[in-house]
Design an enzyme around this catalytic site. Structure first.
Site, PDB file in Angstrom:
ATOM      1  N   LYS A 172      33.376  35.647  30.450  1.00  0.00           N
ATOM      2  CA  LYS A 172      32.792  36.296  31.633  1.00  0.00           C
ATOM      3  C   LYS A 172      31.778  35.341  32.255  1.00  0.00           C
ATOM      4  CE  LYS A 172      30.273  40.386  33.197  1.00  0.00           C
ATOM      5  NZ  LYS A 172      29.879  41.737  32.833  1.00  0.00           N
ATOM      6  N   ASP A 191      30.526  34.976  43.494  1.00  0.00           N
ATOM      7  CA  ASP A 191      30.687  33.581  43.058  1.00  0.00           C
ATOM      8  C   ASP A 191      31.425  33.390  41.730  1.00  0.00           C
ATOM      9  OD1 ASP A 191      28.817  34.654  41.385  1.00  0.00           O
ATOM     10  OD2 ASP A 191      27.174  33.339  41.990  1.00  0.00           O
ATOM     11  N   GLY A 192      31.801  34.480  41.063  1.00  0.00           N
ATOM     12  CA  GLY A 192      32.520  34.331  39.791  1.00  0.00           C
ATOM     13  C   GLY A 192      31.611  33.984  38.622  1.00  0.00           C
ATOM     14  N   ARG A 230      33.854  37.212  25.251  1.00  0.00           N
ATOM     15  CA  ARG A 230      33.900  38.590  24.773  1.00  0.00           C
ATOM     16  C   ARG A 230      35.332  38.989  24.409  1.00  0.00           C
ATOM     17  NH1 ARG A 230      32.578  42.032  30.301  1.00  0.00           N
ATOM     18  NH2 ARG A 230      34.553  41.567  31.284  1.00  0.00           N
ATOM     19  N   ARG A 268      41.293  49.472  32.268  1.00  0.00           N
ATOM     20  CA  ARG A 268      40.323  50.503  32.676  1.00  0.00           C
ATOM     21  C   ARG A 268      41.042  51.635  33.395  1.00  0.00           C
ATOM     22  NH1 ARG A 268      35.882  46.509  33.872  1.00  0.00           N
ATOM     23  NH2 ARG A 268      36.586  44.684  32.721  1.00  0.00           N
ATOM     24  N   ASP A 308      36.188  51.939  37.160  1.00  0.00           N
ATOM     25  CA  ASP A 308      36.494  50.570  36.710  1.00  0.00           C
ATOM     26  C   ASP A 308      35.664  50.202  35.484  1.00  0.00           C
ATOM     27  OD1 ASP A 308      34.529  50.694  38.980  1.00  0.00           O
ATOM     28  OD2 ASP A 308      34.142  48.628  38.370  1.00  0.00           O
ATOM     29  N   ASN A 309      34.717  51.065  35.124  1.00  0.00           N
ATOM     30  CA  ASN A 309      33.916  50.820  33.920  1.00  0.00           C
ATOM     31  C   ASN A 309      34.212  51.862  32.852  1.00  0.00           C
ATOM     32  OD1 ASN A 309      32.734  48.756  35.316  1.00  0.00           O
ATOM     33  ND2 ASN A 309      30.911  49.910  35.881  1.00  0.00           N
ATOM     34  N   ASP A 342      31.440  47.211  30.232  1.00  0.00           N
ATOM     35  CA  ASP A 342      30.631  46.811  31.387  1.00  0.00           C
ATOM     36  C   ASP A 342      29.160  47.165  31.192  1.00  0.00           C
ATOM     37  OD1 ASP A 342      29.274  46.492  33.838  1.00  0.00           O
ATOM     38  OD2 ASP A 342      31.201  46.428  34.859  1.00  0.00           O
TER      39      ASP A 342
HETATM   40  N1  LIG Z   1      29.291  37.377  40.498  1.00  0.00           N
HETATM   41  C1  LIG Z   1      30.483  37.925  40.644  1.00  0.00           C
HETATM   42  N2  LIG Z   1      31.546  37.182  41.019  1.00  0.00           N
HETATM   43  C2  LIG Z   1      32.758  37.714  41.191  1.00  0.00           C
HETATM   44  N3  LIG Z   1      33.036  39.002  41.029  1.00  0.00           N
HETATM   45  C3  LIG Z   1      32.036  39.806  40.648  1.00  0.00           C
HETATM   46  C4  LIG Z   1      30.717  39.320  40.442  1.00  0.00           C
HETATM   47  N4  LIG Z   1      29.927  40.354  40.077  1.00  0.00           N
HETATM   48  C5  LIG Z   1      30.722  41.436  40.044  1.00  0.00           C
HETATM   49  N5  LIG Z   1      31.986  41.112  40.394  1.00  0.00           N
HETATM   50  C6  LIG Z   1      33.141  42.008  40.484  1.00  0.00           C
HETATM   51  O1  LIG Z   1      32.718  43.218  41.100  1.00  0.00           O
HETATM   52  C7  LIG Z   1      33.301  44.347  40.428  1.00  0.00           C
HETATM   53  C8  LIG Z   1      32.245  45.290  39.924  1.00  0.00           C
HETATM   54  O2  LIG Z   1      31.300  44.555  39.177  1.00  0.00           O
HETATM   55  P1  LIG Z   1      30.631  45.031  37.821  1.00  0.00           P
HETATM   56  O3  LIG Z   1      29.264  44.463  37.802  1.00  0.00           O
HETATM   57  O4  LIG Z   1      30.880  46.470  37.609  1.00  0.00           O
HETATM   58  O5  LIG Z   1      31.563  44.305  36.762  1.00  0.00           O
HETATM   59  P2  LIG Z   1      31.312  43.027  35.881  1.00  0.00           P
HETATM   60  O6  LIG Z   1      30.053  43.163  35.146  1.00  0.00           O
HETATM   61  O7  LIG Z   1      31.480  41.797  36.667  1.00  0.00           O
HETATM   62  O8  LIG Z   1      32.603  43.110  34.996  1.00  0.00           O
HETATM   63  P3  LIG Z   1      33.052  43.823  33.672  1.00  0.00           P
HETATM   64  O9  LIG Z   1      33.328  45.252  34.023  1.00  0.00           O
HETATM   65  O10 LIG Z   1      34.302  43.066  33.404  1.00  0.00           O
HETATM   66  O11 LIG Z   1      31.988  43.616  32.647  1.00  0.00           O
HETATM   67  C9  LIG Z   1      34.216  43.763  39.361  1.00  0.00           C
HETATM   68  O12 LIG Z   1      35.471  43.670  39.919  1.00  0.00           O
HETATM   69  C10 LIG Z   1      33.634  42.413  39.122  1.00  0.00           C
HETATM   70  O13 LIG Z   1      34.569  41.494  38.623  1.00  0.00           O
END
Ligand SMILES: Nc1ncnc2c1ncn2[C@@H]1O[C@H](COP(=O)(O)OP(=O)(O)OP(=O)(O)O)[C@@H](O)[C@H]1O
Length: 620
Positions: free
Chosen positions: A160, A172-173, A224, A231, A332-333, A342
């Site tokens: 992640k 930004d990923g 992880r 989900r 989604d969580n 999440d």
């Molecule tokens: N910095 C980021 N770059 C790209 N996508 C993001 C970023 N932050 C969140 N997202 C995306 O936005 C959505 C909601 O984010 P959320 O914070 O609930 O999930 P996450 O913490 O990134 O992922 P996960 O549920 O896998 O732990 C998800 O699709 C997530 O991948």
């Protein structure tokens, strides 16, 4: 004292190279048609792999994009063990390259048709009650699956924070160090206290990377793993897309490869027996069996729905019993396997306030402590809608006209009625499973062996009322109760005295005086119930106390502790605090840890003034 080690495995351990690896997910499920093979994705410049809408697919092949100089900050020993990796493996350069996304261990560009190429999952979700569209792994990239030969458990291992994917939308990923530390610690802690959770193997800091949030922050990667990352939102998306074929494929995959086969799913509960939630359930029902008749027919997809519902009911019951809040329970969580998943603005209760939400942006208190069971049910109803057509079809679910063309006009009314009936009955089952698990856990947390109907009102509710009324610490109450000897509770004066243990050390006796009496009365009833179950005598007392210490943790990773750890790692370069805190997090029932007596005392003592019940925003 031994820690509760529910999921660990001993036995054969592997190197990264010798670890058995698979990619059942990508072999069984539809890939993004824009990059149907790993080679298509690999030959594409990274920028072309950026955000876009994806059709009829459950994943896209995409490779990690490592950034900065990786510094391995922490590894979970329990995770190494559960995956089946040698402890020494974590010391190798290869491990560092693997957990930082620098090297794909399972694919070689010169042999593009062999090996396993990383992927990002596609899913959608309802966020704060509204459909949010396509989401997907915007910053998580799965590397491969691995089945631990000793336990037979298969995990999907992912990074992640390792770069953008087609699902990154405007972001930004990346993941910042702050949120990565929080996720790393809490997922391993939840597992250690017996709450199903996604897990964390390693935490890597990308030294020199600069991530833009409200301020510039260092980036990190959490490696992880989970038995499944599917989900509820993965199902929601197929329903909204109207993609019947992918929805069915996904449901089949979930039953066969996540739950281990159709015959592992729970049978229908006899009518009116929703209360007797465990003894009436059987497994071993074959795939094509339809239970009951007419509008009450239940086919295999109903059994799948009920399996998912039961897992989630049990998990949310455990959250309530341990005072854990996810903070953003969007679909989604919410995990298809009932895992805690999440870790954004999560928190543990400090004092017992049922209206508390750890999410700073949750103005409606949608994700507050007391709402969690209702919200998980709300999410389950959305899942029921996604599975509605398959469930409602009853014994006709495999008829070729239904499979190829969908619901015919003359089928529609009965199908809808049947699906609605299932969801209604499942609501009762959800409540019953939730309550059974909540009461079971609260019973053992209170040191009782058997459940009596009156315990709920007389002991559980009254204790929670006292904690709320006098703003007492939720976790200390159970831990301190565990250490009380019954002989200390014989007179009214003694009980008033002992009641003082539930208060903060800096409380004045005057503040406590009214409340001591009420708690004293509660202690009297509690000690009578304990005697009923355990009898008297020093052996029974020792046994009861040790059972209570093994279920009521001394260490809880509260928000203020995580904030301090983040501050020390990030600003003061005190990296050694991470392995220390992990020792506590992995063995939270111990009385001491040989880490640092003062520090242990501080982390397990009263929450410092003004640092309780903090809130967190979603930015991570
Ligand atoms: N910095 C980021 N770059 C790209 N996508 C993001 C970023 N932050 C969140 N997202 C995306 O936005 C959505 C909601 O984010 P959320 O914070 O609930 O999930 P996450 O913490 O990134 O992922 P996960 O549920 O896998 O732990 C998800 O699709 C997530 O991948």
């Amino acid at each position: 004292m031994a820690h509760l080690d529910t999921n660990s495995s001993d036995g054969e351990r592997h190197t990264l190279q010798s670890l058995p690896k698979s990619n059942v997910f990508t072999q069984m499920l539809p890939a993004d048609a824009a990059f149907p093979t790993p080679k298509d994705s690999h030959d594409t410049p990274r920028q072309t792999l950026g955000p876009r809408m994806v059709k009829s697919a459950l994943f896209t092949y995409v490779r990690p994009d490592s950034q900065g100089e990786p510094e391995l900050l922490a590894v979970s020993q329990r995770a190494l063990q559960d995956i089946g990796l040698n402890e020494e493996e974590a010391e190798t350069e290869e491990f560092k390259d693997f957990v930082s996304g620098k090297k794909i261990l399972t694919w070689d560009a010169s042999k593009p048709d062999e090996g396993i190429y990383p992927w990002a999952q596609c899913y959608g979700g309802y966020q704060f009650g509204q459909w949010a569209g396509q989401l997907g792994d915007g910053r998580a990239i799965s590397l491969f699956e691995s089945t631990n030969p000793a336990t037979g458990t298969r995990y999907e291992i992912q990074l992640k924070g390792a770069g953008r994917t087609p699902y990154s939308r405007f972001a930004d990923g990346r993941a910042v160090l702050r949120s990565s530390i929080r996720e790393f610690v809490v997922s391993e802690y939840l597992n250690a206290i017996g709450i199903p959770s996604t897990r964390a193997l390693a935490l890597t800091l990308n030294s020199g990377s600069k991530i833009m949030r409200e301020r510039v922050e260092p980036g990190a990667i959490v490696t992880r793993f989970a038995q499944s990352w599917i989900r509820f939102g993965t199902f929601d998306l197929q329903r909204i897309r109207g993609d019947r074929e992918t929805l069915r494929t996904l449901a089949d995959y979930t039953a066969e490869h996540v739950y281990g086969g159709w015959d592992k799913l729970p049978s229908k509960l006899p009518a009116g027996d929703a209360k007797d939630v465990h003894s009436q359930i059987q497994t071993g029902v074959t795939k094509d069996t339809t239970e009951a008749e007419g509008v009450e027919e239940e086919n295999r997809y109903v059994r799948l729905y009920r399996a998912i519902l039961r897992r989630n009911a049990e998990t949310v019951a455990k959250w309530q019993a341990y005072g854990f809040m996810n903070g953003v329970l969007n679909t989604d969580n919410t995990s298809i396997l009932g895992l805690s998943i999440d870790f954004g603005p999560f928190a543990f209760l400090d004092t017992f306030d049922p209206t508390y939400t750890p999410n700073h942006d949750d103005h409606m208190l949608r994700y507050s402590y007391r709402n969690q069971p209702t919200i998980i049910w709300w999410n389950l109803v959305r899942l029921g809608e996604a599975l509605g057509e398959l469930m409602g079809a009853g014994s006709k679910v495999d008829d070729s006209v239904f499979v190829d063309k969908g619901v015919t006009q003359d089928q529609a009314d009965e199908l809808v009625k049947r699906a609605e009936g299932v969801i209604d009955r499942c609501g009762d089952e959800y409540k019953a499973v939730f309550l059974a698990e909540y009461k079971r856990l609260m019973t053992v947390r209170l040191g009782l062996k058997k459940q009596k109907d009156s315990d709920f009102e007389v002991l559980m509710s009254e204790l929670l009322d006292c904690l709320e009324a006098f703003e007492l610490d939720f976790h200390h109450a159970f831990r301190r109760l565990s250490g009380i000897a019954l002989e200390e509770l014989e007179t009214e004066e003694q009980r008033r005295d002992i009641a003082g243990r539930f208060f903060r050390a800096d409380n004045t006796p005057r503040q406590e005086s009214d409340s001591r009496e009420r708690i004293g009365k509660w202690l009297e009833k509690w000690s009578a119930r304990v005697k009923e179950d355990w009898g008297t005598g020093s052996d029974a007392e020792a046994e009861r106390q040790s059972a209570m210490h093994a279920i009521n943790p001394r260490f809880v990773p509260r928000s203020w502790i995580l904030d301090e750890v983040i501050d020390r790692v990030e600003k003061k370069h005190q990296r050694d605090i991470l392995p220390k805190i992990m020792k506590l997090a992995l063995n939270p029932f111990q009385e001491s840890w040989d880490v640092d007596a003062d520090e242990e005392e501080r982390f397990c003592g009263d929450v410092p003034k003004y640092k309780g019940m903090m809130q967190c925003s979603c930015s991570s």
